[in-house]
Every structure is written in structure tokens, then in C-alpha cells.
Design a protein around this motif. Structure first.
Motif, PDB file in Angstrom:
ATOM      1  N   UNK A  59       0.825  -1.201   0.000  1.00 33.17           N
ATOM      2  CA  UNK A  59       0.000   0.000   0.000  1.00 33.17           C
ATOM      3  C   UNK A  59       0.864   1.258   0.000  1.00 33.17           C
ATOM      4  N   UNK A  60       1.931   1.239   0.780  1.00 34.83           N
ATOM      5  CA  UNK A  60       2.865   2.365   0.823  1.00 34.83           C
ATOM      6  C   UNK A  60       4.224   1.861   1.297  1.00 34.83           C
ATOM      7  N   UNK A  61       5.218   2.711   1.168  1.00 31.22           N
ATOM      8  CA  UNK A  61       6.587   2.293   1.481  1.00 31.22           C
ATOM      9  C   UNK A  61       7.181   3.132   2.611  1.00 31.22           C
ATOM     10  N   UNK A  62       8.157   2.517   3.285  1.00 31.40           N
ATOM     11  CA  UNK A  62       8.983   3.232   4.269  1.00 31.40           C
ATOM     12  C   UNK A  62       8.149   3.933   5.345  1.00 31.40           C
ATOM     13  N   UNK A  63       7.294   3.170   6.000  1.00 30.38           N
ATOM     14  CA  UNK A  63       6.525   3.729   7.106  1.00 30.38           C
ATOM     15  C   UNK A  63       7.475   4.103   8.240  1.00 30.38           C
ATOM     16  N   UNK A  64       7.292   5.286   8.799  1.00 29.58           N
ATOM     17  CA  UNK A  64       8.114   5.745   9.923  1.00 29.58           C
ATOM     18  C   UNK A  64       7.221   6.285  11.030  1.00 29.58           C
TER      19      UNK A  64
ATOM     20  N   UNK B 295      11.459  -4.756  17.975  1.00 24.38           N
ATOM     21  CA  UNK B 295      10.680  -5.163  16.809  1.00 24.38           C
ATOM     22  C   UNK B 295      10.909  -4.326  15.572  1.00 24.38           C
ATOM     23  N   UNK B 296      11.811  -3.338  15.637  1.00 25.02           N
ATOM     24  CA  UNK B 296      12.090  -2.523  14.451  1.00 25.02           C
ATOM     25  C   UNK B 296      13.438  -1.832  14.614  1.00 25.02           C
ATOM     26  N   UNK B 297      13.921  -1.251  13.525  1.00 24.07           N
ATOM     27  CA  UNK B 297      15.140  -0.440  13.576  1.00 24.07           C
ATOM     28  C   UNK B 297      14.761   0.966  14.047  1.00 24.07           C
TER      29      UNK B 297
ATOM     30  N   UNK C 299      11.463   5.631  14.276  1.00 27.07           N
ATOM     31  CA  UNK C 299      11.309   4.179  14.182  1.00 27.07           C
ATOM     32  C   UNK C 299      10.998   3.824  12.729  1.00 27.07           C
ATOM     33  N   UNK C 300      11.821   2.984  12.127  1.00 30.10           N
ATOM     34  CA  UNK C 300      11.633   2.592  10.726  1.00 30.10           C
ATOM     35  C   UNK C 300      10.871   1.266  10.691  1.00 30.10           C
ATOM     36  N   UNK C 301       9.671   1.319  10.128  1.00 30.26           N
ATOM     37  CA  UNK C 301       8.740   0.198  10.224  1.00 30.26           C
ATOM     38  C   UNK C 301       8.545  -0.551   8.913  1.00 30.26           C
ATOM     39  N   UNK C 302       9.246  -0.155   7.857  1.00 29.57           N
ATOM     40  CA  UNK C 302       9.202  -0.906   6.604  1.00 29.57           C
ATOM     41  C   UNK C 302       7.978  -0.580   5.757  1.00 29.57           C
TER      42      UNK C 302
ATOM     43  N   UNK D 296       7.169  -3.062  20.376  1.00 32.27           N
ATOM     44  CA  UNK D 296       7.064  -2.887  21.827  1.00 32.27           C
ATOM     45  C   UNK D 296       8.009  -1.774  22.255  1.00 32.27           C
ATOM     46  N   UNK D 297       7.500  -0.863  23.070  1.00 34.97           N
ATOM     47  CA  UNK D 297       8.299   0.236  23.604  1.00 34.97           C
ATOM     48  C   UNK D 297       8.435   0.092  25.111  1.00 34.97           C
TER      49      UNK D 297
END
Length: 234
Positions: free
Chosen positions: A47-52, A68-70, A80-83, A94-95
Motif C-alpha cells: 500500500x505504501x513504502x517506508x513507514x516511519x 521489533x524494528x530499527x 522508528x523505521x517500520x518498513x 514494543x516500547x
């Protein structure tokens, strides 16, 4: 995308004491569109790219862990880079926070900014912006409430990868028994949770840890191990 992009924030506890607490956990789940079916004949649609996700903690709030993410700390907050975002696919992170003392009542923890890149576009688009809160209290009844079971499970499973890395360092330094004990104790704790909660996810995690313990035991018991790095779960 804004109308179908769903986000859910869940604290591990309903409320924390006015004297503050460390650690406090929040699980964030997000999805675009209706839930994906388990069996897919076709690859999921992007749907979209590079969710942050940009998080800006308030004064007196420390973001101590992101699982769970970079992620990267910047001058304006934590990025937070979520892909990429796939239609119907749910993801979670998780934070871990440390909360300073506050008066009783609803307190602001951090602001959250979600952004992404639409397909075939380079410009970043802001999806949503919100303020996150937690309840401070001195009421013993609220403080004694059980933890959210879903967040509790995520916390427990998130312990696996750091522990495996710790065990692997012990193996690599010749402390084979120490590494084995770390993995065995974690696997045992997961099996106890599997029995208590009748949850196969705990059992499968324990089984994976035991397989790694067996693999590392063979690899590092050999005084002349084969070249290459040992297997590690990411």
C-alpha cells in the motif's frame, strides 16, 4: 490511506503509581485495511513504502527500549523505521519507558507522528499525529490490576533475541555452560508460560530456543569448529 490506516496503543498496566515506574511497556499495533486472511494465493499488495514513526517523549519520560524494528535517536526525537505497509497485514512493536513521578491523573507521555511514502512518490506524507497518555494514581485497586495479557505475552517473547545474543557471546568466549544455562532457563520459563496460559506460541518459542541450545552445544563443544558464524535468530 488515512481512512483505513488503523493504530492501536496498549499499555501493560492500566495505571502506574504517582512515584513513577520503570519499566512501563506500550505495545503498538497497526494495519491498513481489513485483516489479511491466513492463506494467500497471491503475494500481499504493498500500500505504501517506508513507514516511519517519530516519537517525542515529554520531559521526565525516557524511552529506554524499542523492540521489533530499527530505530535511531535524532535531535527531534526517536525515528522508528517500520518498513513497507501491506494491505491487511498487522504488525506490532514494543516500547519500554521509564516514567518519572507525577500527580494523580492523566499525563502526557509522548507525541507520535506517522509518515510514509506513497507508491511511485518520493515525498513523505504525514498519515496521523496524536498525543499518547498514561494514568497516574495512588489508588491501590487500580495499581493491583493484572497486566494486559497480550502486552505481557509480547514482553515475554521480546526477551528471546537479546538473551540469545547474550548466550552466543558466552559460547564464543568459551563459557559453554554459561551460554547453555541461559538458554535452558529461558526455554523452561517459556514452557511454564505455555502450560499456564495454554498458548502454543510460548511452546514454539521454547522449542526454537532449545534447538539453538543444541546447535550451539555441538558447534562450540568442538575444539576445532568449522569456519563461519553460528546461527542466530534476528
Amino acid at each position: 490511506m488515512n481512512s483505513v490506516f488503523e493504530v492501536c496503543y496498549s499499555w501493560n498496566k492500566e495505571a502506574i503509581p504517582t512515584g513513577g515506574a520503570d519499566p512501563v511497556y506500550m505495545m503498538i499495533e497497526w494495519r491498513n485495511g481489513s485483516p489479511a486472511k491466513r492463506l494467500r494465493k497471491l503475494a500481499p499488495k504493498i500500500v505504501s513504502r517506508d513507514l516511519e514513526l517519530l516519537l517525542k517523549p515529554e520531559y521526565g519520560i525516557e524511552l529506554k527500549g524499542i523492540y521489533g524494528c530499527r530505530s535511531k535517536e535524532t535531535d527531534i526525537g526517536w525515528v522508528l523505521r517500520l518498513g513497507d505497509v501491506y494491505k491487511g497485514e498487522s504488525k506490532q512493536i514494543l516500547l519500554e519507558f521509564a516514567m518519572g513521578p507525577r500527580l494523580s491523573g492523566k499525563a502526557s507521555v509522548c507525541s507520535a507522528y506517522w509518515s510514509t511514502r506513497k507508491l511511485k512518490q518520493s515525498q513523505r506524507v504525514l498519515l496521523r499525529r496524536e498525543q499518547l497518555y498514561i494514568q497516574y494514581t495512588s489508588h491501590l485497586g487500580m495499581l493491583r490490576q493484572p497486566e494486559d495479557p497480550k502486552v505481557e505475552k509480547t514482553i515475554k517473547l521480546s526477551e528471546t533475541v537479546p538473551l540469545i545474543k547474550q548466550a552466543l557471546r558466552a559460547y564464543e568466549r568459551g563459557r559453554v555452560q554459561e551460554g547453555s544455562n541461559l538458554l535452558r532457563r529461558h526455554a523452561d520459563a517459556l514452557l511454564i508460560e505455555a502450560a499456564r496460559k495454554q498458548d502454543l506460541d510460548y511452546y514454539e518459542e521454547a522449542e526454537m530456543v532449545e534447538k539453538l541450545r543444541y546447535h550451539y552445544g555441538i558447534t562450540y563443544a568442538n575444539p576445532y569448529p568449522v569456519r563461519g558464524k553460528a546461527m542466530l535468530v534476528e
